[in-house]
Each structure stands twice: as structure tokens, then as C-alpha cells.
Design a protein around this motif. Structure first.
Motif, PDB file in Angstrom:
ATOM      1  N   PHE A 199      49.839 -23.195  28.724  1.00 42.96           N
ATOM      2  CA  PHE A 199      49.310 -23.676  27.584  1.00 42.96           C
ATOM      3  C   PHE A 199      49.973 -24.885  26.924  1.00 42.96           C
ATOM      4  N   ILE A 200      49.064 -26.060  26.513  1.00 40.07           N
ATOM      5  CA  ILE A 200      49.793 -27.169  26.057  1.00 40.07           C
ATOM      6  C   ILE A 200      49.723 -27.236  24.553  1.00 40.07           C
ATOM      7  N   ALA A 201      49.283 -26.313  23.878  1.00 40.81           N
ATOM      8  CA  ALA A 201      49.057 -26.153  22.749  1.00 40.81           C
ATOM      9  C   ALA A 201      48.656 -24.613  22.351  1.00 40.81           C
ATOM     10  N   GLY A 202      48.945 -24.031  21.077  1.00 43.47           N
ATOM     11  CA  GLY A 202      48.585 -22.705  20.826  1.00 43.47           C
ATOM     12  C   GLY A 202      47.262 -22.695  20.383  1.00 43.47           C
ATOM     13  N   GLY A 244      44.022 -22.896  18.280  1.00 38.35           N
ATOM     14  CA  GLY A 244      43.700 -23.723  17.259  1.00 38.35           C
ATOM     15  C   GLY A 244      44.330 -25.057  17.201  1.00 38.35           C
ATOM     16  N   HIS A 245      45.054 -25.579  18.376  1.00 40.37           N
ATOM     17  CA  HIS A 245      45.718 -26.635  18.322  1.00 40.37           C
ATOM     18  C   HIS A 245      46.797 -26.498  17.752  1.00 40.37           C
ATOM     19  N   SER A 246      47.544 -25.572  17.377  1.00 47.47           N
ATOM     20  CA  SER A 246      48.821 -25.397  16.811  1.00 47.47           C
ATOM     21  C   SER A 246      49.875 -25.937  17.910  1.00 47.47           C
ATOM     22  N   VAL A 247      50.872 -26.841  17.141  1.00 50.02           N
ATOM     23  CA  VAL A 247      51.761 -27.420  17.962  1.00 50.02           C
ATOM     24  C   VAL A 247      53.253 -26.630  17.614  1.00 50.02           C
ATOM     25  N   ASP A 248      53.219 -25.678  16.807  1.00 53.09           N
ATOM     26  CA  ASP A 248      54.474 -25.066  16.349  1.00 53.09           C
ATOM     27  C   ASP A 248      54.982 -24.134  17.231  1.00 53.09           C
ATOM     28  N   VAL A 250      45.509 -41.953  24.970  1.00 58.57           N
ATOM     29  CA  VAL A 250      45.548 -40.629  24.216  1.00 58.57           C
ATOM     30  C   VAL A 250      44.018 -40.090  24.036  1.00 58.57           C
ATOM     31  N   GLY A 251      43.724 -38.786  24.038  1.00 60.67           N
ATOM     32  CA  GLY A 251      42.365 -38.355  23.674  1.00 60.67           C
ATOM     33  C   GLY A 251      42.357 -37.881  22.291  1.00 60.67           C
ATOM     34  N   ARG A 252      41.318 -38.240  21.527  1.00 61.33           N
ATOM     35  CA  ARG A 252      41.192 -38.097  20.134  1.00 61.33           C
ATOM     36  C   ARG A 252      41.565 -36.811  19.377  1.00 61.33           C
ATOM     37  N   ARG A 253      41.562 -35.816  20.147  1.00 60.23           N
ATOM     38  CA  ARG A 253      42.036 -34.470  19.631  1.00 60.23           C
ATOM     39  C   ARG A 253      43.421 -34.535  19.613  1.00 60.23           C
ATOM     40  N   THR A 254      44.174 -35.068  20.461  1.00 62.45           N
ATOM     41  CA  THR A 254      45.770 -35.124  20.483  1.00 62.45           C
ATOM     42  C   THR A 254      46.226 -36.001  19.326  1.00 62.45           C
ATOM     43  N   ASP A 274      44.371 -36.530  16.765  1.00 60.65           N
ATOM     44  CA  ASP A 274      43.926 -35.910  15.437  1.00 60.65           C
ATOM     45  C   ASP A 274      45.127 -35.116  15.018  1.00 60.65           C
ATOM     46  N   VAL A 275      45.960 -34.276  15.892  1.00 56.33           N
ATOM     47  CA  VAL A 275      46.893 -33.390  15.782  1.00 56.33           C
ATOM     48  C   VAL A 275      48.023 -34.119  15.386  1.00 56.33           C
ATOM     49  N   GLY A 276      48.567 -35.409  16.058  1.00 56.15           N
ATOM     50  CA  GLY A 276      49.739 -36.189  15.602  1.00 56.15           C
ATOM     51  C   GLY A 276      49.684 -36.538  14.345  1.00 56.15           C
ATOM     52  N   HIS A 298      35.125 -41.504  20.157  1.00 57.86           N
ATOM     53  CA  HIS A 298      33.457 -41.790  19.970  1.00 57.86           C
ATOM     54  C   HIS A 298      33.451 -42.452  18.480  1.00 57.86           C
ATOM     55  N   ARG A 299      34.524 -42.124  17.736  1.00 59.62           N
ATOM     56  CA  ARG A 299      34.706 -42.340  16.205  1.00 59.62           C
ATOM     57  C   ARG A 299      35.534 -43.216  15.606  1.00 59.62           C
ATOM     58  N   PRO A 300      35.413 -43.994  14.704  1.00 58.36           N
ATOM     59  CA  PRO A 300      36.574 -44.887  14.208  1.00 58.36           C
ATOM     60  C   PRO A 300      37.726 -43.935  13.644  1.00 58.36           C
ATOM     61  N   THR A 356      40.897 -48.574  19.759  1.00 58.13           N
ATOM     62  CA  THR A 356      40.149 -47.321  20.220  1.00 58.13           C
ATOM     63  C   THR A 356      38.882 -47.751  21.253  1.00 58.13           C
ATOM     64  N   LEU A 357      38.879 -46.786  22.356  1.00 59.97           N
ATOM     65  CA  LEU A 357      38.141 -47.019  23.289  1.00 59.97           C
ATOM     66  C   LEU A 357      37.059 -45.948  23.376  1.00 59.97           C
ATOM     67  N   THR A 358      35.699 -46.279  24.155  1.00 58.85           N
ATOM     68  CA  THR A 358      34.807 -45.293  24.154  1.00 58.85           C
ATOM     69  C   THR A 358      34.239 -45.517  25.706  1.00 58.85           C
ATOM     70  N   GLY A 359      33.787 -44.569  26.418  1.00 60.81           N
ATOM     71  CA  GLY A 359      33.196 -44.893  27.537  1.00 60.81           C
ATOM     72  C   GLY A 359      33.860 -44.516  28.867  1.00 60.81           C
ATOM     73  N   ALA A 417      44.399 -32.649  27.023  1.00 59.31           N
ATOM     74  CA  ALA A 417      43.930 -32.057  28.688  1.00 59.31           C
ATOM     75  C   ALA A 417      42.312 -32.756  28.880  1.00 59.31           C
ATOM     76  N   ASP A 418      41.656 -32.839  27.998  1.00 62.98           N
ATOM     77  CA  ASP A 418      40.264 -33.497  28.247  1.00 62.98           C
ATOM     78  C   ASP A 418      40.520 -34.749  28.984  1.00 62.98           C
ATOM     79  N   VAL A 419      41.351 -35.839  28.438  1.00 64.72           N
ATOM     80  CA  VAL A 419      41.337 -36.988  28.870  1.00 64.72           C
ATOM     81  C   VAL A 419      42.154 -37.110  30.175  1.00 64.72           C
ATOM     82  N   ALA A 420      43.371 -36.212  30.157  1.00 60.24           N
ATOM     83  CA  ALA A 420      44.230 -36.230  31.614  1.00 60.24           C
ATOM     84  C   ALA A 420      43.301 -35.536  32.797  1.00 60.24           C
TER      85      ALA A 420
HETATM   86  N1  LIG Z   1      52.193 -30.012  24.898  1.00 59.97           N
HETATM   87  C1  LIG Z   1      52.198 -31.072  25.028  1.00 59.97           C
HETATM   88  O1  LIG Z   1      52.874 -31.970  25.614  1.00 59.97           O
HETATM   89  C2  LIG Z   1      50.761 -31.826  24.703  1.00 59.97           C
HETATM   90  C3  LIG Z   1      50.394 -33.181  24.798  1.00 59.97           C
HETATM   91  C4  LIG Z   1      49.042 -33.670  24.602  1.00 59.97           C
HETATM   92  C5  LIG Z   1      48.162 -32.848  23.907  1.00 59.97           C
HETATM   93  N2  LIG Z   1      48.495 -31.723  23.538  1.00 59.97           N
HETATM   94  C6  LIG Z   1      47.595 -30.998  22.981  1.00 59.97           C
HETATM   95  O2  LIG Z   1      46.484 -31.127  23.653  1.00 59.97           O
HETATM   96  C7  LIG Z   1      45.341 -30.589  22.518  1.00 59.97           C
HETATM   97  C8  LIG Z   1      44.221 -31.831  22.656  1.00 59.97           C
HETATM   98  O3  LIG Z   1      43.705 -32.022  23.967  1.00 59.97           O
HETATM   99  P1  LIG Z   1      42.416 -31.779  24.202  1.00 59.97           P
HETATM  100  O4  LIG Z   1      42.127 -31.411  25.634  1.00 59.97           O
HETATM  101  O5  LIG Z   1      41.714 -30.773  23.269  1.00 59.97           O
HETATM  102  O6  LIG Z   1      41.648 -33.120  23.743  1.00 59.97           O
HETATM  103  P2  LIG Z   1      41.999 -34.498  23.978  1.00 59.97           P
HETATM  104  O7  LIG Z   1      42.034 -34.948  25.484  1.00 59.97           O
HETATM  105  O8  LIG Z   1      43.348 -34.956  23.361  1.00 59.97           O
HETATM  106  O9  LIG Z   1      40.768 -35.310  23.470  1.00 59.97           O
HETATM  107  C9  LIG Z   1      39.583 -35.022  23.857  1.00 59.97           C
HETATM  108  C10 LIG Z   1      38.591 -35.896  22.906  1.00 59.97           C
HETATM  109  O10 LIG Z   1      38.627 -37.564  23.047  1.00 59.97           O
HETATM  110  C11 LIG Z   1      37.413 -38.072  23.068  1.00 59.97           C
HETATM  111  N3  LIG Z   1      37.165 -38.552  24.492  1.00 59.97           N
HETATM  112  C12 LIG Z   1      37.556 -38.135  25.431  1.00 59.97           C
HETATM  113  N4  LIG Z   1      36.986 -38.936  26.676  1.00 59.97           N
HETATM  114  C13 LIG Z   1      36.379 -39.804  26.079  1.00 59.97           C
HETATM  115  C14 LIG Z   1      35.653 -40.838  26.606  1.00 59.97           C
HETATM  116  N5  LIG Z   1      35.465 -41.144  27.755  1.00 59.97           N
HETATM  117  N6  LIG Z   1      35.160 -41.965  25.574  1.00 59.97           N
HETATM  118  C15 LIG Z   1      35.197 -41.648  24.124  1.00 59.97           C
HETATM  119  N7  LIG Z   1      35.899 -40.438  23.665  1.00 59.97           N
HETATM  120  C16 LIG Z   1      36.386 -39.665  24.722  1.00 59.97           C
HETATM  121  C17 LIG Z   1      36.514 -37.198  22.630  1.00 59.97           C
HETATM  122  O11 LIG Z   1      36.514 -37.058  21.132  1.00 59.97           O
HETATM  123  P3  LIG Z   1      35.467 -37.485  20.106  1.00 59.97           P
HETATM  124  O12 LIG Z   1      34.140 -37.530  20.783  1.00 59.97           O
HETATM  125  O13 LIG Z   1      35.558 -36.570  18.967  1.00 59.97           O
HETATM  126  O14 LIG Z   1      35.750 -38.886  19.536  1.00 59.97           O
HETATM  127  C18 LIG Z   1      37.072 -35.794  23.078  1.00 59.97           C
HETATM  128  O15 LIG Z   1      36.599 -34.799  22.313  1.00 59.97           O
HETATM  129  C19 LIG Z   1      46.079 -30.732  21.202  1.00 59.97           C
HETATM  130  O16 LIG Z   1      46.122 -29.398  20.639  1.00 59.97           O
HETATM  131  C20 LIG Z   1      47.413 -31.481  21.469  1.00 59.97           C
HETATM  132  O17 LIG Z   1      48.327 -31.097  20.644  1.00 59.97           O
HETATM  133  C21 LIG Z   1      49.702 -31.103  23.867  1.00 59.97           C
END
Ligand SMILES: NC(=O)c1ccc[n+]([C@@H]2O[C@H](COP(=O)([O-])OP(=O)(O)OC[C@H]3O[C@@H](n4cnc5c(N)ncnc54)[C@H](OP(=O)(O)O)[C@@H]3O)[C@@H](O)[C@H]2O)c1
Length: 177
Positions: free
Chosen positions: A6-9, A11-15, A43-47, A49-51, A75-77, A87-90, A113-116
């Protein structure tokens, strides 16, 4: 990453460091070397937002020693806006190409995780670097996002770094071969 992947707990908790900052588990010189090799971040948007939430709650808590070009896939400002971030989309391949062009020959570090996962599935990743922390979380955000298709990896190196274990792998599907 926790030993159970797991890379976060929940609810995306990082503590999840048990009161210790996650960066403190890794030897300082290794942490700095990785940051110094990084020329841009994607960087993905959820990452992001957590930061941003952590920084708002406790200014200075996001202390990764990197200050170069930053690209956020979304997809959002950003709210609040940040003129230092692009910010990039697509298409994720276009995002990687932009980040690489900005990295000045150094590495592009991909976070989230999503972007990687998108980058791995498209063969855009040269290397996976994992710091395995000595904890079993049981639940949380897994390294591989839902629906991820198998990727075979070539082990490159492993070493103890502080209380973490640093593992490097090369995806066998990497376009870089
Ligand atoms: N432990 C570690 O070292 C570490 C490192 C990094 C992250 N994390 C954790 O990982 C979690 C986040 O990872 P995640 O997998 O949930 O999400 P993520 O990869 O950070 O972000 C996914 C979001 O990015 C946007 N997105 C992705 N691909 C896109 C595209 N092609 N075009 C436009 N927007 C795109 C979308 O957001 P929108 O559609 O909402 O804009 C999507 O919901 C967090 O809890 C973070 O703390 C941990």
C-alpha cells in the motif's frame, strides 16, 4: 510502500509512519540522491490534492527536496491556482513527453498509482523505484490501480536504506528496452 503493497492508508491517509515522517525511514543520502537525479515530476491529481491538504494543515510538512518543473495530470483547475505548476489533460504519453522535455536530461519522477499505472501499461516507464517500509498496513491505496494488467519486471538492485529497503526494477515492456 508498506510491505503489503500500500502506498497510502485507507482514505488516502499518509500518516502511516507510526508517528514518523515517511521520508525519515529512508537514509538521508539516498533520499537526496533520488531528488537530485530528478529533473521534473509528473503527478496525479489525487496525489497533488493529498500534498496540498497536508501543506494547508501543516505548512512545511511536504518537504521533498525538489524544486524543478512540476506537471499535474487533471481534468480540473487547481484550487487554489498555482502558477508554478503546469496542469495537463489527456494522453499520458504526451504528458510524459512534455515532462521529459522539461527535465533537462534528468529523470522524470511519476507519482500516483493511477498515473504511474497508466504509464506502466503504455510502456513509458524505464524504472520502478520502491522504498519498502517495515510495516503491514492491511488496507489502503494499492501500488497497482484497479484493472491493472500484469507487467513483468527485471530486478535491477536492492539495498537497505535506513529502515527502508530500496528496490529498483525495469519493466520488461519498457520502450527504452
Ligand atoms: N507512498 C508514496 O510514496 C506515494 C506516492 C505518490 C502517491 N501516493 C498516494 O497515492 C494516492 C493517490 O494515487 P491515486 O492512484 O489515487 O491517484 P493519482 O494517480 O495521484 O491521481 C489520479 C487522478 O489524476 C487525474 N488524471 C489521471 N490521468 C489523467 C489524464 N490522463 N488526464 C487528466 N487527468 C488525469 C484524475 O483526476 P481528476 O479527473 O480528478 O482531475 C485522476 O483521478 C494518494 O493517497 C497519495 O498520497 C503515495
Amino acid at each position: 510502500m508498506s510491505l503489503d503493497g500500500f502506498i497510502a492508508g485507507p482514505g488516502h491517509s499518509v500518516d502511516w509512519g507510526g508517528g514518523r515522517a515517511l521520508s525519515d525511514f529512508v537514509a538521508a543520502e539516498d533520499f537526496l540522491a533520488v531528488a537530485a537525479a530528478t529533473g521534473a515530476m509528473l503527478v496525479g491529481r489525487r496525489t497533488w490534492d493529498v500534498g496540498a491538504r497536508l501543506e494547508a494543515e501543516k505548512p512545511g510538512s511536504v518537504d521533498y527536496p525538489f524544486s524543478g518543473p512540476m506537471f499535474v495530470l487533471t481534468h480540473r483547475p487547481l484550487d487554489p491556482p498555482n502558477p508554478e505548476v503546469t496542469t495537463l489533460t489527456g494522453d499520458v504519453a504526451e504528458a510524459v513527453a512534455m515532462a521529459l522535455a522539461a527535465a533537462g536530461g534528468k529523470d522524470v519522477e511519476i507519482l500516483g498509482a493511477d498515473v504511474a499505472g497508466q504509464c506502466l501499461q503504455r510502456g513509458l516507464v524505464d524504472e520502478i523505484l520502491v522504498h519498502v517500509l517495515p510495516v503491514l498496513l492491511g488496507d489502503g491505496i494499492p501500488f497497482s490501480p484497479p484493472g491493472f494488467a500484469r507487467v513483468d519486471l527485471e530486478p535491477l538492485s536492492s539495498k537497505r536504506s535506513g529502515d527502508a529497503t530500496m528496490l529498483r526494477f525495469r519493466p520488461r515492456t519498457s520502450l527504452a528496452g
